[in-house]
Design a protein around this motif. Sequence first.
Motif, PDB file in Angstrom:
ATOM      1  N   TYR A   1      -8.202  18.593   3.657  1.00  0.00           N
ATOM      2  CA  TYR A   1      -8.541  17.753   4.800  1.00  0.00           C
ATOM      3  C   TYR A   1      -9.106  18.658   5.881  1.00  0.00           C
ATOM      4  O   TYR A   1      -8.563  19.751   6.074  1.00  0.00           O
ATOM      5  CB  TYR A   1      -7.293  16.991   5.287  1.00  0.00           C
ATOM      6  CG  TYR A   1      -6.885  15.973   4.229  1.00  0.00           C
ATOM      7  CD1 TYR A   1      -7.450  14.710   4.208  1.00  0.00           C
ATOM      8  CD2 TYR A   1      -5.990  16.329   3.232  1.00  0.00           C
ATOM      9  CE1 TYR A   1      -7.093  13.797   3.222  1.00  0.00           C
ATOM     10  CE2 TYR A   1      -5.647  15.419   2.241  1.00  0.00           C
ATOM     11  CZ  TYR A   1      -6.213  14.154   2.246  1.00  0.00           C
ATOM     12  OH  TYR A   1      -5.887  13.268   1.258  1.00  0.00           O
TER      13      TYR A   1
ATOM     14  N   ALA B   1      -1.416   9.593   6.488  1.00  0.00           N
ATOM     15  CA  ALA B   1      -0.409   8.550   6.298  1.00  0.00           C
ATOM     16  C   ALA B   1       0.985   9.108   6.049  1.00  0.00           C
ATOM     17  O   ALA B   1       1.981   8.468   6.397  1.00  0.00           O
ATOM     18  CB  ALA B   1      -0.818   7.637   5.137  1.00  0.00           C
TER      19      ALA B   1
ATOM     20  N   GLN C   1      -1.173  11.031  -4.857  1.00  0.00           N
ATOM     21  CA  GLN C   1      -2.291  11.718  -5.513  1.00  0.00           C
ATOM     22  C   GLN C   1      -1.866  12.282  -6.858  1.00  0.00           C
ATOM     23  O   GLN C   1      -2.544  13.154  -7.403  1.00  0.00           O
ATOM     24  CB  GLN C   1      -2.799  12.862  -4.604  1.00  0.00           C
ATOM     25  CG  GLN C   1      -3.236  12.371  -3.232  1.00  0.00           C
ATOM     26  CD  GLN C   1      -3.949  13.431  -2.397  1.00  0.00           C
ATOM     27  OE1 GLN C   1      -4.134  14.562  -2.830  1.00  0.00           O
ATOM     28  NE2 GLN C   1      -4.363  13.057  -1.195  1.00  0.00           N
TER      29      GLN C   1
ATOM     30  N   LEU D   1       5.867   4.654   1.780  1.00  0.00           N
ATOM     31  CA  LEU D   1       6.543   5.744   2.497  1.00  0.00           C
ATOM     32  C   LEU D   1       7.444   5.218   3.608  1.00  0.00           C
ATOM     33  O   LEU D   1       8.599   5.624   3.737  1.00  0.00           O
ATOM     34  CB  LEU D   1       5.490   6.699   3.083  1.00  0.00           C
ATOM     35  CG  LEU D   1       4.734   7.566   2.069  1.00  0.00           C
ATOM     36  CD1 LEU D   1       3.437   8.105   2.669  1.00  0.00           C
ATOM     37  CD2 LEU D   1       5.616   8.727   1.604  1.00  0.00           C
TER      38      LEU D   1
ATOM     39  N   LYS E   1      -7.523   6.226  -6.099  1.00  0.00           N
ATOM     40  CA  LYS E   1      -6.438   7.032  -6.671  1.00  0.00           C
ATOM     41  C   LYS E   1      -6.540   7.053  -8.198  1.00  0.00           C
ATOM     42  O   LYS E   1      -7.248   6.230  -8.786  1.00  0.00           O
ATOM     43  CB  LYS E   1      -5.077   6.490  -6.223  1.00  0.00           C
ATOM     44  CG  LYS E   1      -4.939   6.310  -4.727  1.00  0.00           C
ATOM     45  CD  LYS E   1      -4.804   7.627  -3.961  1.00  0.00           C
ATOM     46  CE  LYS E   1      -5.041   7.399  -2.495  1.00  0.00           C
ATOM     47  NZ  LYS E   1      -4.221   8.122  -1.560  1.00  0.00           N
TER      48      LYS E   1
ATOM     49  N   TYR F   1      -4.496   2.671  -3.927  1.00  0.00           N
ATOM     50  CA  TYR F   1      -5.806   2.553  -3.276  1.00  0.00           C
ATOM     51  C   TYR F   1      -6.868   2.799  -4.356  1.00  0.00           C
ATOM     52  O   TYR F   1      -6.661   3.602  -5.270  1.00  0.00           O
ATOM     53  CB  TYR F   1      -5.878   3.598  -2.151  1.00  0.00           C
ATOM     54  CG  TYR F   1      -7.150   3.570  -1.356  1.00  0.00           C
ATOM     55  CD1 TYR F   1      -7.364   2.595  -0.392  1.00  0.00           C
ATOM     56  CD2 TYR F   1      -8.146   4.524  -1.567  1.00  0.00           C
ATOM     57  CE1 TYR F   1      -8.545   2.574   0.333  1.00  0.00           C
ATOM     58  CE2 TYR F   1      -9.324   4.507  -0.845  1.00  0.00           C
ATOM     59  CZ  TYR F   1      -9.516   3.518   0.104  1.00  0.00           C
ATOM     60  OH  TYR F   1     -10.683   3.482   0.817  1.00  0.00           O
TER      61      TYR F   1
ATOM     62  N   ASN G   1       0.857  -1.200   0.000  1.00  0.00           N
ATOM     63  CA  ASN G   1       0.000   0.000   0.000  1.00  0.00           C
ATOM     64  C   ASN G   1       0.889   1.244   0.000  1.00  0.00           C
ATOM     65  O   ASN G   1       2.119   1.131   0.127  1.00  0.00           O
ATOM     66  CB  ASN G   1      -0.945  -0.012   1.212  1.00  0.00           C
ATOM     67  CG  ASN G   1      -0.196  -0.139   2.520  1.00  0.00           C
ATOM     68  OD1 ASN G   1       0.568   0.743   2.895  1.00  0.00           O
ATOM     69  ND2 ASN G   1      -0.369  -1.267   3.200  1.00  0.00           N
TER      70      ASN G   1
ATOM     71  N   VAL H   1       4.707  16.474  -0.762  1.00  0.00           N
ATOM     72  CA  VAL H   1       3.436  15.844  -1.150  1.00  0.00           C
ATOM     73  C   VAL H   1       2.866  16.589  -2.355  1.00  0.00           C
ATOM     74  O   VAL H   1       2.634  17.800  -2.288  1.00  0.00           O
ATOM     75  CB  VAL H   1       2.423  15.861   0.009  1.00  0.00           C
ATOM     76  CG1 VAL H   1       1.137  15.137  -0.401  1.00  0.00           C
ATOM     77  CG2 VAL H   1       3.018  15.224   1.253  1.00  0.00           C
TER      78      VAL H   1
ATOM     79  N   PHE I   1      -2.753  13.848   3.631  1.00  0.00           N
ATOM     80  CA  PHE I   1      -3.407  12.705   4.259  1.00  0.00           C
ATOM     81  C   PHE I   1      -2.546  12.237   5.432  1.00  0.00           C
ATOM     82  O   PHE I   1      -1.320  12.280   5.371  1.00  0.00           O
ATOM     83  CB  PHE I   1      -3.609  11.600   3.223  1.00  0.00           C
ATOM     84  CG  PHE I   1      -4.302  10.378   3.762  1.00  0.00           C
ATOM     85  CD1 PHE I   1      -5.533  10.482   4.385  1.00  0.00           C
ATOM     86  CD2 PHE I   1      -3.709   9.127   3.647  1.00  0.00           C
ATOM     87  CE1 PHE I   1      -6.169   9.358   4.896  1.00  0.00           C
ATOM     88  CE2 PHE I   1      -4.346   7.992   4.145  1.00  0.00           C
ATOM     89  CZ  PHE I   1      -5.571   8.110   4.761  1.00  0.00           C
TER      90      PHE I   1
ATOM     91  N   SER J   1       0.475   5.214  -3.944  1.00  0.00           N
ATOM     92  CA  SER J   1      -0.597   4.347  -3.464  1.00  0.00           C
ATOM     93  C   SER J   1      -1.466   4.004  -4.663  1.00  0.00           C
ATOM     94  O   SER J   1      -1.714   4.855  -5.521  1.00  0.00           O
ATOM     95  CB  SER J   1      -1.443   5.095  -2.433  1.00  0.00           C
ATOM     96  OG  SER J   1      -2.694   4.436  -2.245  1.00  0.00           O
TER      97      SER J   1
HETATM   98  C1  LIG Z   1      -3.672   7.637  -0.234  1.00  0.00           C
HETATM   99  C2  LIG Z   1      -2.513   8.379   0.308  1.00  0.00           C
HETATM  100  C3  LIG Z   1      -1.509   7.750   1.072  1.00  0.00           C
HETATM  101  C4  LIG Z   1      -1.628   6.351   1.625  1.00  0.00           C
HETATM  102  O1  LIG Z   1      -1.873   5.359   0.744  1.00  0.00           O
HETATM  103  P1  LIG Z   1      -2.531   3.979   1.216  1.00  0.00           P
HETATM  104  O2  LIG Z   1      -2.369   3.125   0.002  1.00  0.00           O
HETATM  105  O3  LIG Z   1      -3.939   4.256   1.556  1.00  0.00           O
HETATM  106  O4  LIG Z   1      -1.744   3.465   2.366  1.00  0.00           O
HETATM  107  C5  LIG Z   1      -0.404   8.498   1.451  1.00  0.00           C
HETATM  108  N1  LIG Z   1      -0.285   9.791   1.120  1.00  0.00           N
HETATM  109  C6  LIG Z   1      -1.236  10.443   0.421  1.00  0.00           C
HETATM  110  C7  LIG Z   1      -1.029  11.890   0.084  1.00  0.00           C
HETATM  111  C8  LIG Z   1      -2.385   9.766   0.004  1.00  0.00           C
HETATM  112  O5  LIG Z   1      -3.322  10.433  -0.673  1.00  0.00           O
END
Ligand SMILES: *Cc1c(COP(=O)(O)O)cnc(C)c1O
Length: 383
Positions: A316, A92, A164, A68, A190, A187, A63, A135, A90, A185
């Motif tokens: 956010y 994370a 992103q 990271l 995305k 996810y 993920n 970021v 985010f 990511s």
């Molecule tokens: C989605 C996202 C993450 C984390 O990714 P996951 O796959 O959900 O762990 C990290 N940083 C940013 C800016 C994100 O948008």
Amino acid sequence: MPSEQAVPFLDLLTSHDEMSAELDDAFRAVVSDSAFVGGRYVDAFERQWATYCGTREAIGVANGTDALVLALRAIGVGPGAEVIVPANTFIATAAAVVACGARPRFVDVDPETLLITADDIGSALTSRCRAIIVVHLYGQMADMPSILKVADDAGVPVLEDAAQAHGATWAGRRAGSWGVAGCFSFYPSKNLGALGDAGAVVTNDMNVAAAIRSLANHGRAPDDPDLHVHVGVNSRLDGLQAALLSAKLVSLDRWNAARRSVVKRYRAECADLPVQFVREDGDGVPVHYVAPIRVQSRDEVRRLLRGRGIDTKVHYPVPCHLQPCFREFSGQRLPVVEAAAQGLLSLPLSPTMSAEQVDSVCAALREAVNTTQDTRPVRQPGG
Ligand SMILES: *Cc1c(COP(=O)(O)O)cnc(C)c1O
């Protein structure tokens, strides 16, 4: 009066339906090869993703958060280190720093792009700083040339959180290919999304690549699976997700272009409304992971849109340095991020969105903004 229609925040089903044959083929291929973890589909996607990003290596991981953490560990970030992180991201991004035993040092962002800048970084650098995480928020790249100059002068490596920004460029060069490593990511929401969790790190540094490969696979030695040279983790990419990602990667540029058209129409249709889009920098080509605006009475506008079937989100609402879990790392006020958080509102955005859907959102937004403004106790002069 434009026709009313409900608009979901993100429509994954339409794009997946359009390519259901390719997704079925990918699934069947992985099942018939029993290539479930690692193997040829992971190797193939890693090659394709490195080529797409313009880097020597891509390493598939479980993920984006792990991408990271593993990249930070691979460049030696650990206890005692400080890592510069924008507060507008985010959770994370900062959680990955803490997961390595290091301390995030939160910085403010540019008031118009809401991205981290070289100046923000310059004023936060200390002798304990061991890395900077840039970021590329909302699908737009930060100004990497000026950031790398400040970082290089200080001798601090830069990691890109490009979760992103799949395919975004600055001066023609892709997000993720500028720093020592770029973290992605996949996810599902995305710009390039798996059908589950997935991530990757891209890099031109073969030592960093080898360290991440080992750390993500139980710390194994590259040439002997029974020897463990690091205390690693299990953070591997599934063959199934890799095959599905390869099938979807073919459409990424087309989807990104469609996202740009949607945002262009939003900007044109909302040009006379009291809402502010983030500034786009001249050398960058954004891929619009989300379409944030800033608007007064955000929560009420959001509620009115919801009443018309228009689904929105906020990226956010609580900046990282104000999150309870990071209390011990939040020293100072960060006025730009804090003010922005009050007014941010992300409009619906899908690559398959029709012009009629965009117009529906704009009509509902116009009405919501008019309503909230009319009920304001103090009117604008001349308003
Ligand atoms: C989605 C996202 C993450 C984390 O990714 P996951 O796959 O959900 O762990 C990290 N940083 C940013 C800016 C994100 O948008």
